[in-house]
Design a protein around this motif. Structure first.
Motif: not given
Length: 304
Positions: A13-20, A44-45
């Motif tokens: 979540h921390d690494a990938a959630a901010g991507q589109h 995983l995200h």
């Protein structure tokens, strides 16, 4: 779910959630080929994010998701395998046209390489919809990375991915004969119940190195390289060696015309030089592997 994967979900979540992550898109998600830890944070995200997951075996995928602590309703898992790719693809296309995000996973590895998924990607793109790859585990590149396949001097590199050979006798024999003439690295996949038949069929390749990689990334992983005519003896050396899924790599070899030239050069050098010196010089001049020329030199001396 172990504590380790709980931390992995948080890290994902921390690494990938901010991507589109666009809607109305198909996400092709690579999954581990054996070791559960070989999953990417982005995978995983996305598996948590999507509205539905198309998969080869819904039971297998549900077990995988639960291992990671991902809870998906049974109705959100869609069966899409080699026997229903056309109908399954249309079901996925309909969901995408409704604006849903859909992931596709094979039972293991990267979809569309040897497993189902290529027809699904083609159907989605034919409708003008987006298909987004999430790279990850692949038995092909995993085996290739450690096999040490090196092309002879002055020969083009690269490899040929053949996958599973035909199961019918005549078609299988024709495919093997064709591949025997291929000078680049050839990558095959094989099931445990047919591995003995395959290594016997490869025996006529003689001194050509072949790598057998089985149970990749699993507890009993084994990677071993032998000459083609030695494979059957190695396989028979221990009962466990015939178990598990196999990646088989035929190492690069000199093209047929180069091998012929190499033998001609060797034949001229042998009367003038010691065997090892003749072999070394012939290999340098023609690019034919030394071990192949050395075996030929012994045969020539025997015939002489």
């Amino acid at each position: 779910m172990s504590t380790s994967f709980a931390l992995a979900l948080s890290a994902a979540h921390d690494a990938a959630a901010g991507q589109h992550y666009p809607q109305a898109a198909l996400y092709m998600v690579a999954t581990p080929i054996g070791n559960l830890a070989d999953i990417t944070l982005r995978a995983l995200h996305v598996l948590q994010l999507v509205d539905a997951i198309a998969c080869e075996d819904t039971r297998h995928t549900q077990t995988l998701l639960r291992a990671y602590g991902i809870d998906k309703a049974t109705g959100s898992l869609l069966a899409l395998h080699q026997h229903n790719e056309v109908q399954g693809a249309q079901q996925v296309v309909q969901r995408l046209q409704q604006g849903q995000r859909v992931a596709y996973v094979s039972d293991a590895g990267t979809p569309g390489v040897s497993d189902p998924g290529a027809r699904l990607a083609a159907a989605v793109q034919a409708e003008g919809l987006r298909c987004i790859p999430l790279p990850g585990a692949s038995s092909v590149t995993t085996a290739l990375s450690v096999a040490g396949t090196i092309a002879p001097a002055a020969q083009q590199g690269g490899f040929v991915f053949e996958g599973f050979l035909p199961t019918k006798g005549a078609e299988r024999s024709a495919a093997l004969q064709r591949l025997a003439q291929e000078s680049r690295c050839v990558i095959l996949l094989e099931a445990p119940h047919r591995i003995r038949e395959l290594v016997q069929a490869l025996a006529p390749l003689g001194c050509r190195p072949v790598t057998l990689a089985r149970e990749l990334t699993k507890q009993f992983e084994e990677i071993s390289t032998h000459r083609a005519h030695e494979l059957a003896a190695w396989l028979d050396g221990a009962p466990q060696r015939a178990r598990g899924e196999f990646v088989v790599l035929l190492h690069p070899t000199a093209p047929q015309e180069d091998r012929t030239q190499g033998l001609d050069v060797l034949r001229q050098l042998l009367p003038e030089l010691p065997t090892k010196a003749a072999v070394k010089l012939a290999a340098q001049l023609t690019g034919v592997p030394r071990n192949e020329l050395y075996a030929a030199a012994l045969q020539m001396k025997g015939e002489g």
